[in-house]
Write an enzyme that holds these catalytic residues in place. Structure first.
Site, PDB file in Angstrom:
ATOM      1  N   ALA A 104     -30.113 -18.664  -8.081  1.00  0.00           N
ATOM      2  CA  ALA A 104     -29.010 -19.422  -7.468  1.00  0.00           C
ATOM      3  C   ALA A 104     -27.809 -19.437  -8.415  1.00  0.00           C
ATOM      4  CB  ALA A 104     -29.491 -20.818  -7.107  1.00  0.00           C
ATOM      5  N   ARG A 105     -27.692 -20.480  -9.204  1.00  0.00           N
ATOM      6  CA  ARG A 105     -26.661 -20.543 -10.231  1.00  0.00           C
ATOM      7  C   ARG A 105     -27.281 -21.136 -11.483  1.00  0.00           C
ATOM      8  NH1 ARG A 105     -24.203 -17.296  -7.931  1.00  0.00           N
ATOM      9  NH2 ARG A 105     -22.058 -17.311  -7.186  1.00  0.00           N
TER      10      ARG A 105
ATOM     11  N   GLY B  79     -31.369 -22.904   2.874  1.00  0.00           N
ATOM     12  CA  GLY B  79     -30.261 -22.307   3.630  1.00  0.00           C
ATOM     13  C   GLY B  79     -30.607 -20.865   3.946  1.00  0.00           C
ATOM     14  N   ARG B  80     -29.575 -20.043   4.114  1.00  0.00           N
ATOM     15  CA  ARG B  80     -29.821 -18.640   4.501  1.00  0.00           C
ATOM     16  C   ARG B  80     -30.796 -17.940   3.549  1.00  0.00           C
ATOM     17  NH1 ARG B  80     -24.337 -18.833   6.147  1.00  0.00           N
ATOM     18  NH2 ARG B  80     -23.910 -19.057   3.945  1.00  0.00           N
ATOM     19  N   ILE B  81     -30.483 -17.987   2.233  1.00  0.00           N
ATOM     20  CA  ILE B  81     -31.274 -17.197   1.280  1.00  0.00           C
ATOM     21  C   ILE B  81     -32.650 -17.834   1.049  1.00  0.00           C
ATOM     22  CG2 ILE B  81     -31.358 -16.254  -1.069  1.00  0.00           C
ATOM     23  CD1 ILE B  81     -28.243 -16.190  -0.978  1.00  0.00           C
TER      24      ILE B  81
ATOM     25  N   GLU C  52     -23.182 -18.218 -18.599  1.00  0.00           N
ATOM     26  CA  GLU C  52     -23.060 -16.748 -18.529  1.00  0.00           C
ATOM     27  C   GLU C  52     -21.813 -16.276 -19.233  1.00  0.00           C
ATOM     28  OE1 GLU C  52     -23.540 -15.133 -14.527  1.00  0.00           O
ATOM     29  OE2 GLU C  52     -25.289 -16.426 -14.290  1.00  0.00           O
TER      30      GLU C  52
ATOM     31  N   HIS D 157     -27.917 -11.191 -13.487  1.00  0.00           N
ATOM     32  CA  HIS D 157     -27.199 -11.661 -12.286  1.00  0.00           C
ATOM     33  C   HIS D 157     -27.015 -10.513 -11.275  1.00  0.00           C
ATOM     34  CE1 HIS D 157     -24.243 -14.972 -10.779  1.00  0.00           C
ATOM     35  NE2 HIS D 157     -24.774 -14.290  -9.777  1.00  0.00           N
TER      36      HIS D 157
END
Ligand code: GLV
Length: 326
Positions: A239-240, A158-160, A269, A287
């Site tokens: 990402a996550r 995608g974008r990133i 987290e 993060h």
């Protein structure tokens, strides 16, 4: 100063750029403490507001949406939105928004910072310098991975992910990408190959994750996936956290099944999986992928613009549930 028509709550201090814009037309209350609200505080503070700015550390679910009944929307000051229950919001006709676009380059750059930090063992050698134990240059010290000409595997284009892949141009890397959709620009400009995840994991020297967290991507990188990677390869996650099974990663790093990992996000987290912090082949950051001056200002401004649109009854530019306007 005109009348302050809207009552807005901001769950934690964000850059002034966004707050200033909101203050022009709204009564703005900001959590005065630099910490996430507790659940009880969040449920209390959203009551009676016209709009709320949330952060990725706030879980916005049916209970919070009901506590905010009467509000005109929630603007998440983040591009990721796995903290929002979109279905619950849509069922309540509550608009939600995120902040795409303004942090794309910052996040892609952070993936590169981590790639080099892990590959070239920057943190490990920094620690050795500070410990006072370094005896001088040595031919076998801190040997790491090559970058130029190697293979970069981008999971999620995608974008990133696409921006991260484009930045590999200067290093003449071969690029593989895994995504549901083809990305013709990456193929035309980089000769990137669209492959399945298994092939990407097997053939890449650096695997960089850029997928959103969804039920499908949770633990996408599990023990089985890690076992496919080369023993000389590195995993980068901006990402996550839950996209990676962190306990399985700790095991793979401990057993040197892969060369290293660099993580900006964590499964639970702010906690780290047991053993992770002790590993010298893991680079760990807090993060911070979007933490540049212009990105964070841009995110705050975008969240404010989205919220102002929602509160005036318009569809926000970055609406996550546009179906409510049909
Ligand atoms: C950061 O993680 C974001 O989603 O903006």
């Amino acid at each position: 100063m005109g009348d302050k028509v809207f009552k807005v709550y901001v769950t934690r201090r964000i850059p002034e750029a966004g707050l200033e814009l909101l203050r022009k037309s709204c009564d703005v209350e900001v959590n005065p403490e630099d910490r996430p609200l507790t659940r009880a505080e969040l449920l209390e503070k959203v009551k009676g507001r016209d709009g709320i700015i949330t952060l990725l550390t706030d879980r916005v679910d049916a209970e919070v949406l009901d506590a905010a009944a009467g509000a005109k929307g929630f603007a998440n000051c983040a591009v990721g939105f796995d903290n929002l229950d979109i279905a619950a919001a849509t069922a309540r006709k509550m608009p939600l928004s995120n902040t795409p676009g303004v942090l794309t380059l910052a996040a892609a750059e952070m993936a590169w910072a981590l790639l080099f930090a892990a590959g070239r063992r920057v943190v490990e050698s920094d620690k050795a310098m500070r410990s006072g134990g370094w005896q001088g240059w040595g031919p076998l010290q801190f040997i790491g991975g090559d970058v130029s000409g190697k293979t970069l595997g981008v999971v999620g284009a995608g974008r990133i992910g696409a921006a991260m892949a484009m930045m590999s141009k200067g290093f003449g890397m071969k690029v593989l990408y895994a995504d549901d959709a083809p990305n013709p620009r990456l193929e035309a400009e980089l000769g990137a190959r669209h492959v399945g995840l298994a092939e990407l994991l097997k053939d890449s020297d650096y695997v960089s994750l850029h997928v959103p967290l969804t039920p499908v991507t949770r633990h996408l990188i599990d023990a089985e996936a890690l076992a496919l990677m080369k023993p000389t390869a590195y995993l980068i996650n901006t990402a996550r956290g839950p996209v990676v099974d962190e306990a399985a990663l700790v095991k793979a790093l401990k057993e040197r099944r892969i060369a290293g990992a660099a993580l900006d996000v964590y499964e639970f987290e702010p906690r780290l999986a047991p053993g992770l912090a002790e590993l010298d082949n893991a680079v760990l950051t807090a993060h911070t992928a979007s933490a540049t001056r212009s990105s964070r200002d841009g995110m705050a401004l975008k969240a404010a613009e989205n919220l102002l649109a929602m509160m005036s009854g318009a569809r926000p530019p970055d609406c996550l549930n546009p179906e409510i306007y049909k």
